[in-house]
Design an enzyme around this catalytic site. Sequence first.
Site, mmCIF file in Angstrom:
data_model
loop_
_atom_site.group_PDB
_atom_site.id
_atom_site.type_symbol
_atom_site.label_atom_id
_atom_site.label_comp_id
_atom_site.label_asym_id
_atom_site.label_seq_id
_atom_site.Cartn_x
_atom_site.Cartn_y
_atom_site.Cartn_z
ATOM 1 N N GLY A 12 -6.617 10.052 -10.884
ATOM 2 C CA GLY A 12 -8.079 10.076 -11.007
ATOM 3 C C GLY A 12 -8.511 10.245 -12.456
ATOM 4 C CB ALA A 125 -0.690 9.821 -15.504
ATOM 5 C CE LYS A 177 3.202 3.009 -5.288
ATOM 6 N NZ LYS A 177 2.417 4.127 -5.205
ATOM 7 C CG ASN A 195 11.988 8.839 -7.582
ATOM 8 O OD1 ASN A 195 11.858 9.805 -6.829
ATOM 9 N ND2 ASN A 195 10.962 8.190 -8.097
ATOM 10 C CD GLU A 260 -0.303 10.929 -0.427
ATOM 11 O OE1 GLU A 260 -1.468 10.556 -0.595
ATOM 12 O OE2 GLU A 260 0.626 10.602 -1.189
HETATM 13 O O1 KPL Z 1 4.991 6.114 -5.841
HETATM 14 C C1 KPL Z 1 5.948 6.864 -5.943
HETATM 15 C C2 KPL Z 1 5.711 8.275 -5.533
HETATM 16 O O2 KPL Z 1 6.414 9.160 -5.971
HETATM 17 O O3 KPL Z 1 4.761 8.483 -4.767
HETATM 18 C C3 KPL Z 1 7.291 6.358 -6.403
HETATM 19 C C4 KPL Z 1 7.226 4.859 -6.575
HETATM 20 C C5 KPL Z 1 8.334 6.695 -5.390
HETATM 21 C C6 KPL Z 1 7.666 6.897 -7.759
HETATM 22 O O4 KPL Z 1 8.036 8.230 -7.767
#
Ligand code: KPL
Length: 295
Positions: A12, A125, A177, A195, A260
């Site tokens: 944001g 960010a 995504k 990751n 989420e």
């Molecule tokens: O979008 C992401 C998240 O952490 O929500 C990724 C692509 C997995 C990058 O960390």
Amino acid sequence: MKWHILGAGAIGNLFATRLLQAGQNVSLILRQPKSDGYYQLHCLEGKARRTYSLPTQSASATETISNLLITTKAYDTETALASVSSRLTPDTTILLLQNGMGQHDAVLQRYPSANLWAGVTTAGAWRPNPDELICVAAGETHIGPLNTHATQLPVGWAEQVPAPTYKQDIQTALWRKLAINCAINPLTALHGCHNGALIENPGLYQQMQLICAELDTLTRALDIPLFATDLIDQAANVAQATAGNRSSMLEDITHGRPTEIEFITGHVCQQADQLGIDLPCNKALLSQVRALSAT
Ligand code: KPL
């Protein structure tokens, strides 16, 4: 023109600065607006350091909202929107730039006359403290209409640097995504790893393969063109490119926040149920993350 922003996290704040630089007025809607009406945000991007004065206001302010950017967590969307609903006009532009799916349909049903848009971004960010923003990846942002036949980006978006790409078919971008988030977020949250561990650790990589294969089956059944190659190749590329990152879901778990998961793995499991397709690995992850989440 003016954009109000609901969701004053890193994304944001980042897009608030991009809108300002694109010549728009902005106002961040905060639970506790600053007493003098704005705050200073120091923004570090590569070697560039800029300071912005960002105006703030409360949800109960009376100013009409013509353009609204929503960057809240997916599960906060409806409550956040309800907090400003009396300030919207019948044709307010609302742009949802968030992880996950499911919230878009809820907003479409609740605000059918609004000009609704959705977007996805790979911009990265973070905020080491509330008045500092570190932008680690300018990323790519795709934006497209959810319920209109608009052929151009909403006001103030084409002028941004980097400029987002207009996508008529935003649903495919949202699914891409979503699929990447399904592959990476729950596993990193459960195993408390960066990751990159998903491609370095053979056991985790194997699990990611199974998750991706299930999503390939589901998206084929839904006729959603994910990627030119199997999802696992793309997910492995993203895990590699963001190897040192902690996923947003891992961050949520670490900080005791709700996750989420219902809008990521939960959404794909729901879609699969409707088609009678079984996704055992994704279902298992869903219940494991639910058990960990502070929801
Ligand atoms: O979008 C992401 C998240 O952490 O929500 C990724 C692509 C997995 C990058 O960390």
